[in-house]
Design a protein around this motif. Sequence first.
Motif, short mmCIF file in Angstrom:
data_model
loop_
_atom_site.label_atom_id
_atom_site.label_comp_id
_atom_site.label_asym_id
_atom_site.label_seq_id
_atom_site.Cartn_x
_atom_site.Cartn_y
_atom_site.Cartn_z
N VAL A 142 26.67 6.94 10.08
CA VAL A 142 25.37 7.34 10.61
C VAL A 142 25.43 7.45 12.14
O VAL A 142 24.97 8.42 12.75
N TYR A 143 26.06 6.45 12.74
CA TYR A 143 26.17 6.38 14.20
C TYR A 143 26.94 7.59 14.74
O TYR A 143 26.51 8.25 15.70
N LEU A 144 28.03 7.90 14.05
CA LEU A 144 28.86 9.04 14.46
C LEU A 144 28.05 10.33 14.38
O LEU A 144 28.16 11.21 15.25
N TRP A 145 27.25 10.43 13.35
CA TRP A 145 26.42 11.63 13.16
C TRP A 145 25.43 11.78 14.32
O TRP A 145 25.26 12.85 14.90
N THR A 146 24.80 10.64 14.67
CA THR A 146 23.83 10.71 15.77
C THR A 146 24.51 11.06 17.09
O THR A 146 23.88 11.65 17.97
N LEU A 147 25.78 10.69 17.21
CA LEU A 147 26.49 11.00 18.45
C LEU A 147 26.93 12.47 18.47
O LEU A 147 27.00 13.09 19.53
N ALA A 148 27.20 13.04 17.29
CA ALA A 148 27.74 14.40 17.23
C ALA A 148 26.64 15.45 17.19
O ALA A 148 26.82 16.56 17.68
N GLU A 149 25.52 15.12 16.60
CA GLU A 149 24.45 16.10 16.39
C GLU A 149 23.38 15.90 17.46
O GLU A 149 22.70 14.88 17.48
N ARG A 150 23.23 16.89 18.34
CA ARG A 150 22.33 16.71 19.47
C ARG A 150 20.88 16.49 19.06
O ARG A 150 20.13 15.82 19.74
N ARG A 151 20.51 17.05 17.89
CA ARG A 151 19.10 16.88 17.45
C ARG A 151 18.78 15.41 17.19
O ARG A 151 17.65 14.99 17.24
N PHE A 152 19.82 14.62 16.85
CA PHE A 152 19.60 13.21 16.51
C PHE A 152 19.93 12.28 17.68
O PHE A 152 20.06 11.08 17.48
N PRO A 380 34.14 16.49 15.92
CA PRO A 380 33.98 16.55 17.38
C PRO A 380 34.00 15.16 17.99
O PRO A 380 32.98 14.56 18.27
N ILE A 381 35.23 14.63 18.18
CA ILE A 381 35.39 13.24 18.58
C ILE A 381 35.75 13.10 20.04
O ILE A 381 35.21 12.28 20.77
N LEU A 382 36.70 13.94 20.46
CA LEU A 382 37.28 13.73 21.79
C LEU A 382 36.35 14.24 22.89
O LEU A 382 35.57 15.17 22.68
N PRO A 383 36.43 13.65 24.07
CA PRO A 383 35.53 13.99 25.16
C PRO A 383 35.53 15.48 25.49
O PRO A 383 34.53 16.02 25.93
N ARG A 384 36.64 16.17 25.23
CA ARG A 384 36.69 17.59 25.53
C ARG A 384 35.59 18.33 24.75
O ARG A 384 34.98 19.27 25.23
N ASP A 385 35.37 17.87 23.51
CA ASP A 385 34.39 18.53 22.66
C ASP A 385 32.97 18.18 23.06
O ASP A 385 32.05 18.97 22.95
#
Lengths: 397, 253
Positions: A142-152, A380-385
């Motif tokens: 869940v946490y990863l999703w909130t970090l990857a998806e800007r809407r969340f 989309p994990i690495l800072p470049r992304d």
Amino acid sequence: MATSSASQARLAWSLLAAGGAVVAVALGAAHYMEVHGHVVTGMNNQVVWGLPHVFAIFLIVAASGALNVASIGSVFGEKAYKPFAPLSVLLTVALLAGGLMVLVLDLGRPERLVVAATHYNFRSIFAWNMILYNGLFALCAVYLWTLAERRFAAAAKPAGLAAFAWRIILTTGTGSIFGFLVARQAYASGVIAPLFIALSLAWGLAVFQLAQAGFARLSGSAMDAALQARVRRLLGIFLVAALYFVVVHHLTNLYWARQAALERFLLVDGAPYPAVFWLGYVVAGTVVPVALVFHPKLAGPRATNAAAALAVLGALAFLYVFIIGGQAFPLEIFPGYEASSSFGDGRVDRYSPSLPELLLGLGGLAAAFVIALAGARALPILPRDEGPVAPAPKPAA
Amino acid sequence: MNPVDKRRRDFLGQAAVAAGAMIAPGVFLYDYAKAAAPATPPAGPPATSGPVSAKVRWGMLIDTTKCASGCRECVDACNRENGLPGTTRPTDSQWIRKVDLKDLRSGATLSAPVMCQHCAEPPCVDVCPTGASFKRADGIVLVDRHTCIGCRYCMMACPYKARSFVHEPTTGQKTEVPRGKGCVEACTLCVQRVDRGGRPACAESCEAAGHGAILFGDLNDPQSEISKRIRSVATTQLRADLRTDNGVRYQGL
């Protein structure tokens, strides 16, 4: 640029294949152990938990600590750390999965994992840990999703807070697996839970440092020097904090007359454990890395990486003495008597790990490596992304 | 498409194919095994007694003054009764063992058998994640061989080193005493005998050998011989400081 990307992809696939090969060998070792029984390991009826548990506990404890960077960003609002939060969460998932793989494959009946999932004894801290491990997976997703998806993005802070609280409870639980063993001289102690939390902070940050340095090579996005300096100092502080709890634990035992023989065994004459403890954990795993990170002349990414690698080796040395040394010393069933029997009463056990055990343990490390690498390639994990620089421009096709 | 996204998609696609290739044979085998399994389990021997009652609490009193050093009657009887090989490597199961003791102050020596102490508050039962370690209503502590996953946490928790892990495939099993590689096991107080009104093999053999050092009986029955003895002589429980309230007591320790 295209060539560099292609060569990076080739390198990533090669590393994945190498990691996968180590995992495959570990699965083979586990199969061998299952077919022949644990008689092919060094474990026996006195040292019931051996080398696989050293690796498994390391991975599980480091998993909890690997969340450090994400927590500092999301929970404590330190913006500089935020680009690295997804990597931090991914490492937690990877390390936890690697640790659980080793733990499960070492079971006498690994095929009964479904029994462990359907039969719970709620008085058992072990059963609680199974819930805590699975809960951490879910929270990390869940946490990863909130970090990857800007809407969340707004949900990232509560999700990060929940994951932070959960992993503190989880490591308390992992420490309490040992701390609640009231009959075992080497373990029964409330200080083991906070000790494990301090260890997790140090080991998790060490693994994060090594991973971020590795991914920087692979993706070309290095951590900036100011942030690198903060991570370096933090690693030193965590290593010292962990050593503090280790010292308190041993001092408590030394104060009790009935624990003196055990402490003498672990710290002075119970070869090989004193050497592994003093040279492996104290000197190589704590003093040298602390010197490397705090010495003004040594400041630099190389010294930091060396410190992190030494901290990981020190972790394995600490756990070897803690888990195996703690069991090798005989249980005191008849205080005031000298005991002997055909079952090892009153006698120090001479445990020596076998190759299948070692391969299984290394397989856990490799599994964590494979999951982290595959995850970083697929998500989309690495800072470049995710980085603060600029969104990637859409190619014209 | 963004090249990074394309790379990701390719990777995910390849990973999915690999995962499918790894899982499919397992799924097939599982279905095959289910189809091949017999519909009903084979019939076992009929039940020999009714439900177990908490009105009784089985226990033993071990008189160390009668236990002869070097005598292994109880150990051999246990191995015969329960189909244990009787070998004593560190990986072998020993449900009962003779412990030789020397008082560190006086130098006095004595000998005593040690087995599962059948605690009223068994740490092994508390820590077992699946509930495979359990205590019957009559106080006998057992391992359910169907739900033991072989994690050995009970062995870490047992204060008496009473449990063994089956480290290799078993041979010569007794019909009434199931054993299996990868599970933890310990003294069952010869539950198969007790449920038929008998007593544990160790107690019987010790008496037959003329020592009579092991007395078995109901600790809840004030008229039982064991209860009378416990009232009249000083007895101790091993590691009494842990308050596990053992069903096995020792005299002369």
